[in-house]
Design a protein around this motif. Structure first.
Motif, PDB file in Angstrom:
ATOM      1  N   GLU A   1       0.824  -1.212   0.000  1.00 56.39           N
ATOM      2  CA  GLU A   1       0.000   0.000   0.000  1.00 56.39           C
ATOM      3  C   GLU A   1       0.860   1.265   0.000  1.00 56.39           C
ATOM      4  O   GLU A   1       0.524   2.247  -0.656  1.00 56.39           O
ATOM      5  N   ASP A   2       1.977   1.240   0.701  1.00 55.65           N
ATOM      6  CA  ASP A   2       2.863   2.411   0.724  1.00 55.65           C
ATOM      7  C   ASP A   2       3.332   2.796  -0.681  1.00 55.65           C
ATOM      8  O   ASP A   2       3.504   3.978  -0.982  1.00 55.65           O
ATOM      9  N   ASP A   3       3.546   1.801  -1.520  1.00 57.54           N
ATOM     10  CA  ASP A   3       3.981   2.067  -2.898  1.00 57.54           C
ATOM     11  C   ASP A   3       2.886   2.781  -3.677  1.00 57.54           C
ATOM     12  O   ASP A   3       3.165   3.707  -4.445  1.00 57.54           O
ATOM     13  N   VAL A   4       1.656   2.350  -3.475  1.00 51.84           N
ATOM     14  CA  VAL A   4       0.518   2.996  -4.133  1.00 51.84           C
ATOM     15  C   VAL A   4       0.371   4.426  -3.619  1.00 51.84           C
ATOM     16  O   VAL A   4       0.201   5.369  -4.401  1.00 51.84           O
ATOM     17  N   GLU A   5       0.457   4.591  -2.317  1.00 51.79           N
ATOM     18  CA  GLU A   5       0.317   5.925  -1.717  1.00 51.79           C
ATOM     19  C   GLU A   5       1.426   6.862  -2.172  1.00 51.79           C
ATOM     20  O   GLU A   5       1.199   8.063  -2.339  1.00 51.79           O
ATOM     21  N   ARG A   6       2.623   6.332  -2.378  1.00 54.02           N
ATOM     22  CA  ARG A   6       3.730   7.163  -2.869  1.00 54.02           C
ATOM     23  C   ARG A   6       3.388   7.744  -4.244  1.00 54.02           C
ATOM     24  O   ARG A   6       3.630   8.925  -4.509  1.00 54.02           O
TER      25      ARG A   6
ATOM     26  N   GLU B   1       0.316   8.232  -5.335  1.00 46.77           N
ATOM     27  CA  GLU B   1      -0.753   9.220  -5.085  1.00 46.77           C
ATOM     28  C   GLU B   1      -0.169  10.537  -4.590  1.00 46.77           C
ATOM     29  O   GLU B   1      -0.637  11.609  -4.980  1.00 46.77           O
ATOM     30  N   ASP B   2       0.867  10.465  -3.760  1.00 49.33           N
ATOM     31  CA  ASP B   2       1.530  11.681  -3.274  1.00 49.33           C
ATOM     32  C   ASP B   2       2.147  12.474  -4.422  1.00 49.33           C
ATOM     33  O   ASP B   2       2.354  13.682  -4.302  1.00 49.33           O
TER      34      ASP B   2
ATOM     35  N   SER C   1      -3.812   9.324  -9.537  1.00 46.09           N
ATOM     36  CA  SER C   1      -5.039   8.801  -8.941  1.00 46.09           C
ATOM     37  C   SER C   1      -4.909   7.290  -8.763  1.00 46.09           C
ATOM     38  O   SER C   1      -3.998   6.665  -9.318  1.00 46.09           O
ATOM     39  N   ARG C   2      -5.827   6.691  -8.018  1.00 43.62           N
ATOM     40  CA  ARG C   2      -5.822   5.226  -7.886  1.00 43.62           C
ATOM     41  C   ARG C   2      -5.978   4.568  -9.254  1.00 43.62           C
ATOM     42  O   ARG C   2      -5.348   3.548  -9.536  1.00 43.62           O
TER      43      ARG C   2
END
Length: 190
Positions: free
Chosen positions: A141-146, A148-149, A153-154
């Motif tokens: 999840e951290d990779d996805v959030e990075r 997004e930062d 978008s998702r």
């Protein structure tokens, strides 16, 4: 530039006149648009049902996406560089040069995407795609959030992952078949 490079060396390349009509039409359209037929079309024609599925998914990835075409091609080349895929590095390297309007970027991405002249968002995008390639179970999840930062978008993150996954398949098929890039690709966008 004449192209006498075989599409692949490990499997027979089918004669175009022996192929189903829909494959011949797609190949003619591609040849008309590009001025030559990319060898991947002749290679995948070896199995017509696979040709249809492969190019239908390729079309979906390039036509129904939140990514810019330049970004798609950057992902393809970074993933193909990690996989040592000669065909995709050359063919999609040409597309990077064209879509990014940068004659050097593809060579940088093939060699080491981490040192390429790209912005921070694109570096994060490429890091994610290569991580998914080299160590897919480590993606969290951290990779996805990075991503997004960095403004993705998702849905865009899904698109990054989809392009990376598809070209991991493509790279492996290119290795299996010993696909060879058309001579024309080497000079495009330089």
């Amino acid at each position: 530039m004449a192209d006498d490079v075989p599409a692949m060396t490990r499997f027979p390349v089918p004669d175009r006149e022996d192929l189903p009509e829909d494959l011949r039409e797609r190949m003619a359209d591609e040849e008309d648009e590009a001025g030559f037929l990319a060898n991947v079309f002749e290679a995948f024609a070896y199995r017509p049902s696979h040709f249809r599925a492969f190019f239908a998914y390729y079309d979906a990835l390039t036509e129904h996406t939140e990514l810019e075409r330049e970004e798609i091609e950057m992902i393809v080349v970074a993933v193909s560089g990690a996989n040592d895929c000669y065909y995709c590095n050359v063919a999609h390297g040409a597309l990077v040069r064209i879509y990014a309007d940068d004659p050097l970027l593809a060579d940088q991405l093939v060699s080491n995407h981490r040192t390429a002249n790209v912005n921070d968002a694109h570096r994060a995008m490429l890091d994610f795609a290569v991580k998914l390639t080299e160590d897919p179970a480590a993606v969290e999840e951290d990779d996805v959030e990075r991503l997004e930062d960095h403004g993705f978008s998702r849905r865009a993150v899904w698109d990054v992952g989809s392009v990376a996954a598809f070209f991991n398949l493509s790279n492996r098929m290119a290795h299996l078949a010993d696909m060879r890039p058309n001579a024309e690709f080497h000079a495009m966008g330089r």
